[in-house]
Enzyme design. Structure first.
Site: not given
Ligand code: MG
Ligand code: ZN
Length: 361
Positions: A138, A85, A255
């Site tokens: 992110t 990410s 996940h």
């Molecule tokens: Mg993220």
């Molecule tokens: Zn991930």
């Protein structure tokens, strides 16, 4: 024949003139009208299977179903076919392919300017929203420059000189609240947040923890309220704004190979998409982009029932996959996002459409 020749020549002359008109304009982007504002919504780990499943369960359909311009993104990072990410977000924030784990830095670990910094340099307002810590990969890739995503304290430290107008999410333990207040921010947490108040700049934390709870564990409409409030604040700037909203935990459902978790988080994210979409529809000057950094879990929808409204899913991995992810676009400039493109193209189009000039770091 002779009298035919003249009008034909004239026709050719006129069309050549038109070609000159178009050819003379440096038309990097297809749409003539540029957006004032861009709202980029990233569903972390949200591939087509996640969207398909959520669409099956959404009463009345997803807001995403309303978008008519859709493209596909190749998600690979600079050093791996399967991105993480951090590299995925840095591709969107800065337009560079970098190594997995990199936060706003290139392959050489040196800082690369982000779209948030470029927007701020041109006096646009900026905002970040996430359903995890703001220091997580992110959102971090939009304001921080660190060689590793695990350096949360250093990532947090990078926010103080960015002058971001609106920050909403988790990560409170990493931030110096006194310092934020000295910088002029209104800071509030949990029930102390007044969603109707009008502050020019603020940090809102969900609670005192690092991450937010799952939607099913009581997060309720936090993401929707955050998106509404941020847009209301940022839209006061007539020069425009850039807002990134992350549905952070779609990835975590993947996940965990937890289908219910994945679907609930995707449905919650779509509600934030609807807030942005409805605003853009009224506003007319806002480009809404909805995409993912990668798919998570290798989710497959192998069986399902229309009668009982169920799906029998299967996951092929507990990690990310290399499958392309969709990008949905609505508003001025949306046409640029149809087709198949590298993740870094998204940055190029966004920066171009906002007329942002590259700045040195
Ligand atoms: Mg993220
Ligand atoms: Zn991930």
């Amino acid at each position: 024949m002779k009298f035919l020749k003249q009008p034909l020549c004239l026709l050719i002359a006129i069309s050549m003139l038109c070609m000159n008109c178009n050819g003379g304009v440096k038309a990097v982007h297809k749409k003539l009208k540029h957006p004032l504002n861009i709202i980029l919504l990233i569903g972390d780990g949200m591939g087509l299977a996640q969207i398909s499943a959520a669409s099956h369960y959404a009463a009345g359909g997803l807001c995403l179903d309303l978008f008519t311009i859709i493209g596909l993104i190749k998600t690979s990072s600079g050093d791996d076919y399967i991105t993480d990410s951090a590299a995925g977000a840095t591709a969107y924030s800065s337009g560079v392919h970098t190594y997995n784990g990199a936060i706003g830095v290139g392959m050489d670990s040196l800082p690369v300017r982000t779209i948030l910094e470029m927007a701020k340099a041109q006096e646009l307002s900026t905002g970040l929203i996430a359903t995890c810590s703001i220091t997580h990969a992110t959102p971090a890739s939009f304001f921080a420059h660190q060689k590793s995503r695990s350096l949360d304290a250093d990532i947090a430290n990078d926010i103080y000189n960015q002058n971001i107008d609106v920050v909403i999410g988790g990560g409170k333990p990493y931030f110096n609240l006194e310092k934020l207040k000295q910088l002029g921010y209104h800071v509030a947490t949990g029930n102390d947040i007044d969603w109707n108040a009008v502050y020019p700049q603020y940090f809102y934390f969900y609670n005192d923890s690092i991450h937010l709870p799952k939607w099913k564990d009581g997060r309720a409409d936090f993401l929707v309220k955050a998106t509404q409030t941020a847009i209301r604040t940022l839209n006061k700037n007539k020069k425009g704004f850039f807002l990134m909203v992350e549905g952070s935990q779609i990835d975590w459902g993947g996940h965990n190979n937890d289908f219910e978790y994945t679907v609930q988080e995707t449905l919650d994210f779509d509600k934030a998409v609807r807030v942005a979409y409805e605003f853009a529809k009224k506003d007319g000057n806002t480009l809404v982009l909805v995409t993912a950094d990668h798919e998570t879990g290798g989710l497959a929808l192998n069986e399902g029932s229309l009668k009982t409204h169920t799906i029998k899913p299967a996951y092929t991995t507990g990690h990310h996959t290399g499958v392309m992810v969709p990008i949905y676009a609505y508003g001025p400039g949306a046409e640029n996002f149809g087709g198949t493109m590298e993740n870094i193209k998204v940055f190029e189009h966004m920066a171009g459409l906002l007329n942002l000039k590259s700045i040195q770091h």
